[in-house]
Design an enzyme around this catalytic site. Sequence first.
Site, PDB file in Angstrom:
ATOM      1  N   ASP A  69       3.498  -3.876   8.172  1.00  0.00           N
ATOM      2  CA  ASP A  69       2.251  -3.133   8.055  1.00  0.00           C
ATOM      3  C   ASP A  69       1.118  -4.129   8.292  1.00  0.00           C
ATOM      4  O   ASP A  69       0.819  -4.956   7.426  1.00  0.00           O
ATOM      5  CB  ASP A  69       2.188  -2.527   6.644  1.00  0.00           C
ATOM      6  CG  ASP A  69       0.829  -1.915   6.342  1.00  0.00           C
ATOM      7  OD1 ASP A  69      -0.077  -1.993   7.191  1.00  0.00           O
ATOM      8  OD2 ASP A  69       0.680  -1.375   5.221  1.00  0.00           O
TER       9      ASP A  69
ATOM     10  N   HIS B 135       0.876  -1.178   0.000  1.00  0.00           N
ATOM     11  CA  HIS B 135       0.000   0.000   0.000  1.00  0.00           C
ATOM     12  C   HIS B 135       0.916   1.232   0.000  1.00  0.00           C
ATOM     13  O   HIS B 135       2.032   1.173   0.532  1.00  0.00           O
ATOM     14  CB  HIS B 135      -0.834  -0.057   1.284  1.00  0.00           C
ATOM     15  CG  HIS B 135      -1.875   0.996   1.420  1.00  0.00           C
ATOM     16  ND1 HIS B 135      -1.572   2.270   1.837  1.00  0.00           N
ATOM     17  CD2 HIS B 135      -3.206   0.977   1.214  1.00  0.00           C
ATOM     18  CE1 HIS B 135      -2.694   2.979   1.890  1.00  0.00           C
ATOM     19  NE2 HIS B 135      -3.694   2.223   1.513  1.00  0.00           N
TER      20      HIS B 135
ATOM     21  N   LYS C 186     -10.074  -0.040  10.933  1.00  0.00           N
ATOM     22  CA  LYS C 186     -10.345  -1.267  10.165  1.00  0.00           C
ATOM     23  C   LYS C 186     -10.679  -2.434  11.083  1.00  0.00           C
ATOM     24  O   LYS C 186     -10.973  -3.525  10.628  1.00  0.00           O
ATOM     25  CB  LYS C 186      -9.129  -1.642   9.316  1.00  0.00           C
ATOM     26  CG  LYS C 186      -8.831  -0.640   8.194  1.00  0.00           C
ATOM     27  CD  LYS C 186      -7.781  -1.203   7.266  1.00  0.00           C
ATOM     28  CE  LYS C 186      -7.026  -0.154   6.502  1.00  0.00           C
ATOM     29  NZ  LYS C 186      -7.786   0.505   5.454  1.00  0.00           N
TER      30      LYS C 186
ATOM     31  N   CYS D  99      -5.009   2.430  -3.474  1.00  0.00           N
ATOM     32  CA  CYS D  99      -3.731   2.947  -2.944  1.00  0.00           C
ATOM     33  C   CYS D  99      -2.607   1.942  -3.144  1.00  0.00           C
ATOM     34  O   CYS D  99      -1.698   1.834  -2.291  1.00  0.00           O
ATOM     35  CB  CYS D  99      -3.840   3.343  -1.474  1.00  0.00           C
ATOM     36  SG  CYS D  99      -5.075   4.602  -1.171  1.00  0.00           S
TER      37      CYS D  99
ATOM     38  N   GLN E 297      -4.172  -4.731   7.511  1.00  0.00           N
ATOM     39  CA  GLN E 297      -5.204  -5.687   7.066  1.00  0.00           C
ATOM     40  C   GLN E 297      -5.105  -7.021   7.800  1.00  0.00           C
ATOM     41  O   GLN E 297      -5.840  -7.954   7.483  1.00  0.00           O
ATOM     42  CB  GLN E 297      -5.083  -5.932   5.540  1.00  0.00           C
ATOM     43  CG  GLN E 297      -5.258  -4.705   4.686  1.00  0.00           C
ATOM     44  CD  GLN E 297      -6.700  -4.188   4.637  1.00  0.00           C
ATOM     45  OE1 GLN E 297      -7.632  -4.789   5.185  1.00  0.00           O
ATOM     46  NE2 GLN E 297      -6.905  -3.051   3.985  1.00  0.00           N
TER      47      GLN E 297
HETATM   48  N1  C6P Z   1      -6.207   0.628   3.011  1.00  0.00           N
HETATM   49  C1  C6P Z   1      -8.088   0.215   1.548  1.00  0.00           C
HETATM   50  O1  C6P Z   1      -9.203   0.471   1.092  1.00  0.00           O
HETATM   51  P1  C6P Z   1      -4.614   4.125   7.230  1.00  0.00           P
HETATM   52  O2  C6P Z   1      -5.108   5.005   6.122  1.00  0.00           O
HETATM   53  O3  C6P Z   1      -3.303   4.605   7.767  1.00  0.00           O
HETATM   54  O4  C6P Z   1      -5.621   3.859   8.257  1.00  0.00           O
HETATM   55  O5  C6P Z   1      -4.327   2.691   6.554  1.00  0.00           O
HETATM   56  C2  C6P Z   1      -3.416   2.643   5.510  1.00  0.00           C
HETATM   57  C3  C6P Z   1      -3.192   1.251   5.004  1.00  0.00           C
HETATM   58  C4  C6P Z   1      -1.949   0.687   5.193  1.00  0.00           C
HETATM   59  N2  C6P Z   1      -1.681  -0.554   4.770  1.00  0.00           N
HETATM   60  C5  C6P Z   1      -2.593  -1.307   4.170  1.00  0.00           C
HETATM   61  C6  C6P Z   1      -2.246  -2.706   3.749  1.00  0.00           C
HETATM   62  C7  C6P Z   1      -3.872  -0.792   3.943  1.00  0.00           C
HETATM   63  O6  C6P Z   1      -4.787  -1.542   3.332  1.00  0.00           O
HETATM   64  C8  C6P Z   1      -4.180   0.527   4.355  1.00  0.00           C
HETATM   65  C9  C6P Z   1      -5.519   1.143   4.091  1.00  0.00           C
HETATM   66  C10 C6P Z   1      -7.563   1.044   2.690  1.00  0.00           C
HETATM   67  O7  C6P Z   1      -7.395  -0.713   1.107  1.00  0.00           O
HETATM   68  C11 C6P Z   1      -7.707   2.493   2.422  1.00  0.00           C
HETATM   69  S1  C6P Z   1      -6.688   3.070   1.093  1.00  0.00           S
END
Ligand code: C6P
Length: 409
Positions: free
Chosen positions: A204, A126, A230, A367, A207
Amino acid sequence: MMTTDLASPLDVAAIRRDFPILSGATRLIYLDSAATSQKPRPVIERLARYYETQNANVHRGVYRLAEEATAAYEEARATLARFIGARPEETIFVRNATEGINLVANTWGAANIGEGDVIVLTEMEHHSNLIPWQLLAERTGAQLRYIGLTPDGRLQPDALEEILAGGRVKLVATTYVSNVLGTVNPIADMSRAAHAAGARILVDAAQAAPHFPLDVRRLDVDFLALTGHKMLGPMGIGVLYGRQEILDAMPPFLGGGEMIRRVGREHSTWNDLPWKFEAGTPNVEGAVGLAEAVRYLESVGLEAIAAHDRRLAAYALSRLREIPGLIAYGPEERGALVAFTLPDIHPHDLASLLDERDIAVRAGHHCAQLLHERLDVPATTRASFYLYNDERDVDTLVQGIGHAREVME
Ligand code: C6P
């Protein structure tokens, strides 16, 4: 084809009743939990209770209400620490996973990564776990190396070992679960390999944390970032885990109140962990809301959620593959999502047509532009699942796609 969810370890109907947004007169088919999850009533009520009975600034006041707010905040930290197998000192509250990763890049990264050093990433990252390292590499002259993917969307076996053998690797930064392919990466093996080569590893877990049990000691990782929204928690709160001895040696990130011990005219000294990395008034209601989300997840059972997700992802894959021409990306063994394309409908058109039937899916590059380039598609449609979804939702999605194709003919 209708099926029942008798074999699921979860009582999905009962769980859905805990989520006000899913309990309206028309059934919302919410298939976008990878973007953000819906919130159960205990979390919503906890936020209200915080403001109704506990609100004060933390670590500042000596009056009872302020002490209560501080206790609630620090109890939330202890809950999150236990949830990931860390110590409270190693559990830093941040805004989200993105901020957690940027914190590491700007502190540990800036202090430890120099010209010619190597940062290893994967092609499925991401942007949150890509851009901070690009910015650091631009500033320092470090090199970025990528672990490539197999045709079914797993990390190339041996690629990490080969890059590590080339020397000068300071950091391996990888996602645990891909937000597009659903791939679950072998983090413990990657940690072992990184450490054997003298490198650090950052994971990271945006997910991963919502879907299965995590233990930073068992994984033996140096840094791990997760994001509360999430995993049934509020927006604007996340956690960065860092191994204590690394955090101790790291310079602070943001400067301001809370993160200092003694302030002088030219120089100051820093607070103990974890507050050294929490400048300014924190998101107290977010932290207590996230701790409530963790309690909810634990009351349902992370292992049961993981088994439910696996079943649902497998069912979705098999049903979606019945649709002629549909390409589903990613491996068979996967997290709770499926991204796909259809030959005759653009993902954005499909998402709009599904929305007309109260089916919420995400369309775009999610993203993960590098990954979409690698897949050779500009965009995909993604259906992602969680504890409140069942086979009926998948069946409704498949019917909705059939209807969309008729409309587009
Ligand atoms: N993915 C998706 O629809 P934040 O924005 O910091 O809470 O999460 C960022 C992020 C980081 N790593 C991974 C693997 C992610 O999937 C995400 C967020 C969302 O896939 C929003 S773009």
